[in-house]
Enzyme design. Structure first.
Site, PDB file in Angstrom:
ATOM      1  N   TYR A 138       0.870  -1.304   0.143  1.00 54.56           N
ATOM      2  CA  TYR A 138      -0.497   0.267   0.287  1.00 54.56           C
ATOM      3  C   TYR A 138       1.208   1.270   0.124  1.00 54.56           C
ATOM      4  O   TYR A 138       1.554   1.500   0.815  1.00 54.56           O
ATOM      5  CB  TYR A 138      -0.446   0.118   1.234  1.00 54.56           C
ATOM      6  CG  TYR A 138      -2.210   1.168   1.212  1.00 54.56           C
ATOM      7  CD1 TYR A 138      -2.385   1.932   0.428  1.00 54.56           C
ATOM      8  CD2 TYR A 138      -2.345   1.489   2.829  1.00 54.56           C
ATOM      9  CE1 TYR A 138      -2.908   3.175   0.548  1.00 54.56           C
ATOM     10  CE2 TYR A 138      -3.548   2.502   3.154  1.00 54.56           C
ATOM     11  CZ  TYR A 138      -3.485   3.200   1.862  1.00 54.56           C
ATOM     12  OH  TYR A 138      -4.116   4.489   2.200  1.00 54.56           O
ATOM     13  N   LYS A 167      -1.896  -1.862  -3.600  1.00 50.96           N
ATOM     14  CA  LYS A 167      -2.776  -0.704  -3.686  1.00 50.96           C
ATOM     15  C   LYS A 167      -2.187   0.626  -3.928  1.00 50.96           C
ATOM     16  O   LYS A 167      -1.111   1.187  -2.698  1.00 50.96           O
ATOM     17  CB  LYS A 167      -3.329  -0.697  -2.660  1.00 50.96           C
ATOM     18  CG  LYS A 167      -4.425   0.954  -2.111  1.00 50.96           C
ATOM     19  CD  LYS A 167      -5.311   0.980  -0.559  1.00 50.96           C
ATOM     20  CE  LYS A 167      -5.826   1.801  -0.161  1.00 50.96           C
ATOM     21  NZ  LYS A 167      -6.355   1.606   1.363  1.00 50.96           N
TER      22      LYS A 167
END
Length: 297
Positions: A138, A167
């Protein structure tokens, strides 16, 4: 090991509801998990940023993950937050997530201590070496204060099979396009920002880890599925309809607005853990107007 994305579509970055005593509201948690599953999201991601993970104890995180896994259908992936700015702590959280039944983990890039690109690489390599669960990285420089470059992301993607994808919430389209252009087969790329999900999916992204899907899981996940089927004209109409709420969800720090919305919708109590506090009066008026326009309240 053949790598495939953990999911394609919408993963909800789930809020953590609290009760009047400040503990986990398990009844509300079960209710919102059922709401998500009934709406057709492909994944639920508990105990991340939106889930206020940094204010949860390790035991509370395990309870939330286990509850979500027990109550969500097996067709819905449960991908637990296991991020920290301490690599050793992330390894502990990853192991705990596995014991709680998670299908995968989401690990935010280390925050505050601002590692070098080699530090990012070794951080994720160490986590991957200590868990069999698929890992979604992420990258969110707006919160972590440092950016993991496309080169580092691609190096990890090429070298480590159980790093399943990323992400991406850098907002840097050139960087994200480079990852999409050069990623190895099966390496997933998910938008980390609801408002740019539509254009990123047109570029080939696999979906989104979403905040707005807490409030509007069916409508938003339908939009994402339209994109996956190449029906961009229809998807654009939904995107434009939902854009005011996508933006308003960040009128104050996430998850303050989304928890306020869910409280107005009667799904949870509006409770936070310090240092987060309820939304300010003027912003609440603006936010409520958007919710009424969308017939959510």
């Amino acid at each position: 090991m053949k790598r495939i994305p953990l999911f394609r579509g919408t993963g909800t970055a789930l809020v953590t509801p609290f009760d009047v005593r400040g503990g986990i509201d398990l009844g509300a948690l079960v209710s919102i998990v059922r709401f998500q599953a009934a709406a057709g999201v492909e994944a639920i991601l508990p105990v991340g940023t939106t889930g206020e993970s940094v204010t949860l104890t390790d035991a509370e995180q395990a309870i939330v993950i286990a509850t979500v896994r027990e109550r969500a259908p097996r067709t819905v992936k449960v991908i637990a937050g296991a991020g920290s700015n301490s690599t050793a702590k992330s390894v502990q959280l990853a192991r705990a997530a596995a014991r709680a039944g998670a299908d995968g983990i989401l690990c935010v890039a280390p925050y505050y201590n601002k590692p070098t690109q080699e530090g990012f690489y070794r951080h994720y390599a160490e986590i991957a070496d200590n868990t069999d669960l698929p890992i979604i990285m992420y990258n969110v420089p707006g919160r972590t204060a440092s950016n993991m470059t496309a080169e580092t992301t691609l190096r990890l993607a090429e070298d480590i099979p159980n790093i399943n994808g990323i992400k991406e919430a850098s907002g840097n389209f050139e960087q994200i396009m480079e990852i999409l252009r050069r990623r190895p087969k099966g390496f997933g790329v998910w938008s980390g920002d609801d408002a740019i999900t539509f254009p990123l999916m047109a570029l080939g992204a696999d979906g989104v880890v979403s905040v707005i899907s807490n409030e509007m899981p069916r409508e938003f996940s339908d939009m994402v599925r339209l994109c996956l089927r190449g029906r961009y004209d229809a998807a654009l109409k939904v995107h434009n309809k939902l854009l005011p709420l996508m933006s308003a969800n960040f009128i104050e720090s996430n998850p303050i607005p989304v928890k306020a919305a869910l409280a107005m919708m009667g799904k949870i109590g509006e409770r936070y853990r310090l240092p987060l506090v309820p939304m300010g009066k003027e912003n609440r008026k603006k936010f409520a107007r958007i919710l009424r326009d969308l017939k959510l309240i």
